[in-house]
Enzyme design. Structure first.
Site, PDB file in Angstrom:
ATOM      1  N   SER A 169       0.865  -1.174   0.000  1.00 13.51           N
ATOM      2  CA  SER A 169       0.000   0.000   0.000  1.00 13.51           C
ATOM      3  C   SER A 169       0.903   1.226   0.000  1.00 13.51           C
ATOM      4  O   SER A 169       2.098   1.129   0.306  1.00 13.51           O
ATOM      5  CB  SER A 169      -0.870  -0.002   1.261  1.00 13.51           C
ATOM      6  OG  SER A 169      -1.499   1.247   1.475  1.00 13.51           O
TER       7      SER A 169
ATOM      8  N   TYR B 146      -2.574  -1.621  10.192  1.00 17.08           N
ATOM      9  CA  TYR B 146      -2.459  -1.697   8.736  1.00 17.08           C
ATOM     10  C   TYR B 146      -1.105  -1.166   8.268  1.00 17.08           C
ATOM     11  O   TYR B 146      -0.414  -1.804   7.461  1.00 17.08           O
ATOM     12  CB  TYR B 146      -3.594  -0.896   8.102  1.00 17.08           C
ATOM     13  CG  TYR B 146      -3.722  -1.018   6.605  1.00 17.08           C
ATOM     14  CD1 TYR B 146      -4.329  -2.120   6.026  1.00 17.08           C
ATOM     15  CD2 TYR B 146      -3.253  -0.008   5.762  1.00 17.08           C
ATOM     16  CE1 TYR B 146      -4.467  -2.232   4.650  1.00 17.08           C
ATOM     17  CE2 TYR B 146      -3.389  -0.109   4.387  1.00 17.08           C
ATOM     18  CZ  TYR B 146      -3.992  -1.221   3.836  1.00 17.08           C
ATOM     19  OH  TYR B 146      -4.122  -1.326   2.473  1.00 17.08           O
TER      20      TYR B 146
END
Length: 260
Positions: free
Chosen positions: A142, A155
């Site tokens: 990401s 995350y």
């Protein structure tokens, strides 16, 4: 680049980014394993892709946090097609909360799916790739592999960790022709991101429109979401790039949200 007849396992591929990658691979003649926690959805996705062709697809039920389930899925792949050429570790979820309010159980769940899942699938596939003297392992990172945002402690930690895992795989796999890379998408409007919009609006005390325009797209060059097709194209590139020249590297696809 050519991935025709390559055997590709894509986790979390019954929908979203994973499905788009699987579809791109099948369109190039690859044989794709739809590995997903949801067996019915995986079967449906595999049937759709078989019908589209020219490649092939079949489904395996896989909980990427279970070593037994991962090993069984890879074994089923070897039994059916005799090899594994590409692993795309894509399965993931999102939970947002302030650090002080982040439940430890949620922290462990996030790291298990993103990091344990990447490790277990790599561990299961790598011996086959080494034996056949080649393979590509692709992790779904990401922009949060490079950057941080409020409310995303687990995350961000997990996505940063994938960069380290990829580099170790690149070092260990290099002499066997096994490559490792990380794709780092910006905000892609999948159900995972749709779920975040009201959650972040509540936590940040702003409107959902401001979450989209300011938090998610405010740093892009064109106020556009990255698409699943964008990410599938990067996954195709890494799968078909057959030298060690790019191993251990990551590519950010974020419409300029993050630049290196």
């Amino acid at each position: 680049m050519n991935i025709k007849d390559k055997v590709c396992i894509v986790t979390g591929s019954a929908g979203g980014i994973g499905y788009a990658i699987a579809r791109r691979y099948v369109a190039e003649g690859a044989k794709v394993v739809i590995a997903d926690l949801k067996a019915d959805a995986a079967e449906k996705a595999a049937a759709e892709l078989k019908a589209i062709g020219p490649g092939d697809a079949f489904a395996v039920e896989m909980d990427v946090t279970s070593e037994e389930a991962v090993n069984a899925g890879v074994a089923a792949t070897i039994e059916k097609w005799g090899r594994v050429d590409v692993l795309v570790s894509n399965a993931g979820i999102q939970i947002v909360n302030k650090i002080e309010d982040f439940a430890f159980a949620d922290w462990k769940k996030m790291l298990a799916i993103h990091l344990d899942g990447a490790f277990l699938t790599t561990k299961a596939c790598m011996p086959h790739m080494k034996a056949q003297k080649g393979g590509a392992i692709i992790y779904m990172g990401s922009v949060h592999s490079k950057e941080a945002s409020p409310l995303k402690s687990a995350y961000v930690t997990a996505k940063h960790g994938l960069l380290g895992l990829a580099r170790v795989v690149a070092k260990e796999g290099g002499k066997f022709g096994v490559r490792a890379n990380v794709i780092c998408p910006g905000f892609v409007r999948t159900p995972l991101v749709e779920k975040q919009i009201p959650e972040q609006a509540k936590e940040l005390g702003i409107s959902e429109e401001d979450v989209v325009s300011k938090v998610m797209l405010g740093q892009t060059v064109d106020a556009e979401f990255t698409t699943v097709e964008d990410i599938a194209e990067v996954a195709y590139f890494f799968a078909g790039f057959e030298t060690n020249a790019l191993t251990g590297q990551s590519i950010v696809a974020s419409h300029g949200w993050y630049m290196e």
